[in-house]
Design an enzyme around this catalytic site. Structure first.
Site, PDB file in Angstrom:
ATOM      1  N   SER A   1      -5.983 -10.293   5.540  1.00  0.00           N
ATOM      2  CA  SER A   1      -4.436 -10.292   5.558  1.00  0.00           C
ATOM      3  C   SER A   1      -4.009  -9.415   6.854  1.00  0.00           C
ATOM      4  O   SER A   1      -4.279 -10.166   7.854  1.00  0.00           O
ATOM      5  CB  SER A   1      -4.024  -9.322   4.416  1.00  0.00           C
TER       6      SER A   1
ATOM      7  N   HIS B   1      -4.813 -15.264  -2.424  1.00  0.00           N
ATOM      8  CA  HIS B   1      -4.552 -14.186  -1.291  1.00  0.00           C
ATOM      9  C   HIS B   1      -5.581 -13.231  -1.383  1.00  0.00           C
ATOM     10  O   HIS B   1      -5.707 -12.369  -2.585  1.00  0.00           O
ATOM     11  CB  HIS B   1      -3.320 -13.659  -1.100  1.00  0.00           C
TER      12      HIS B   1
ATOM     13  N   ASP C   1      -2.431 -19.931  -1.221  1.00  0.00           N
ATOM     14  CA  ASP C   1      -1.883 -18.658  -0.929  1.00  0.00           C
ATOM     15  C   ASP C   1      -0.705 -18.182  -0.852  1.00  0.00           C
ATOM     16  O   ASP C   1       0.190 -18.876  -0.136  1.00  0.00           O
ATOM     17  CB  ASP C   1      -2.652 -18.053   0.472  1.00  0.00           C
TER      18      ASP C   1
END
Length: 322
Positions: free
Chosen positions: A142, A297, A268
């Site tokens: 991320s 995610h 996502d």
């Protein structure tokens, strides 16, 4: 390079992006990873904590440096899951706790953000000066993926020992990702991030009362508010938009010169269209982009204890050191 064809096919339930995102955070429990902490002192007087785990065979030649996401740390299940898989396959792993993320308030007013590549650079320099690893590969999750991609593409001299990088669920365009997170479908996630970040700001207020006020922190109603109040100003940007613009990794992807894989799931909910750098991947022979239909995610559940992204990361690392 052309897009990488994904082979990820999860069980039916995990084809839902929200299930894929939430399940590992709430229910996955990683066992069998023993971490040893090392603190390094930074040039500006601050510190960062590194959590090491080791392959069963001593004197491993290969090291993975792993960077967590927003409000994460080295003990998050996705960090431990990857470290365990790497350790089981003859790789040492060092999981970075970004500034102010290791359980102790850092010394400086600044902390971390999506573009702090100088801290990653400092850690790599430290590792190379102290340990005899022949091969180093990087993985970022991320926000940590954005940091890693920016580091590789900024034009610095990358040490020859750094052989590859993998970014998982990377928000390559920060404002585009923020726009997605602000949508009603992500309300629960957004509010969770805001609560955690505001709690950190109140904690920071007790140490730096001359730089923050309780009323300003309380007034923050969105992630952008927080970035305008603290993240941008504490790190030398004029405002949140300046921070997003300068720190988004997409603009640096064309300059990446070591083999690098991005795995961003199509479902996502944190990523908008600009977070899928198809053109950049097609134009840079060192950049590989995999867009599985599923995964959410930082999800990528599999029946086995090892998740799909963990398998793919090791596979990509191994290919680049042959």
């Amino acid at each position: 390079m052309p897009l990488v064809q994904s082979t990820y096919t999860p069980p039916f339930l995990f084809r839902n992006g929200h299930v894929s995102t939430i399940y590992p955070n709430l229910l996955r429990k990683i066992k069998g990873v023993s971490q040893k902490r090392e603190r390094i002192e930074l040039d500006d007087g601050d510190f960062m904590d590194l959590d090491w785990s080791y392959a069963a065979s001593q004197n491993a030649e290969n090291l993975a440096i792993i960077v967590h996401g927003l409000e994460g740390n080295a003990q998050r299940q996705y960090m431990l899951g990857l470290a365990r898989h790497l350790n089981q396959n003859y790789w040492d792993a060092v999981a970075i706790n970004l500034r102010n993320c290791s359980g102790e308030v850092n010394r400086k007013y600044r902390s971390y953000n999506a573009g702090v590549t100088e801290d990653l650079d400092r850690i790599i320099t430290h590792v190379l000066s102290k340990y005899p690893y022949a091969n180093i590969s990087l993985c970022g999750f991320s926000l940590g993926g954005n940091i890693m991609l920016k580091y590789l593409g900024e034009g610095r001299d990358i040490p020859v020992q750094v052989k590859s990088g993998v970014a998982i669920s990377a928000p390559c365009d920060l404002y585009d990702s923020l726009t997605e997170i602000n949508k009603p479908k992500n309300y629960i996630y957004e509010q969770r991030f805001i609560r955690h970040l505001k709690a950190k700001l109140y904690e920071r207020y007790t140490v730096f009362p001359d730089k923050l006020s309780k009323s300003d922190i309380k007034a923050c109603k969105s992630l952008m508010d927080i970035d305008n109040l603290y993240t941008s100003k504490a790190h030398g940007y004029s405002d949140a938009m300046d921070y997003y613009t300068q720190c988004s990794s997409r603009q640096f992807l064309k300059h990446i010169k070591v083999p690098t894989l991005i795995i961003n799931a199509k479902n996502d909910s944190f990523l908008g269209d600009k977070c899928y750098p198809i053109d950049e991947a097609q134009e840079n022979s060192n950049l590989f982009l995999e867009i599985p239909d599923y995964g959410g995610h930082v999800g990528f559940y599999l029946y086995d204890k090892t998740y799909y992204n963990e398998r793919r990361t090791l596979e990509f690392f191994e290919k680049t050191i042959l």
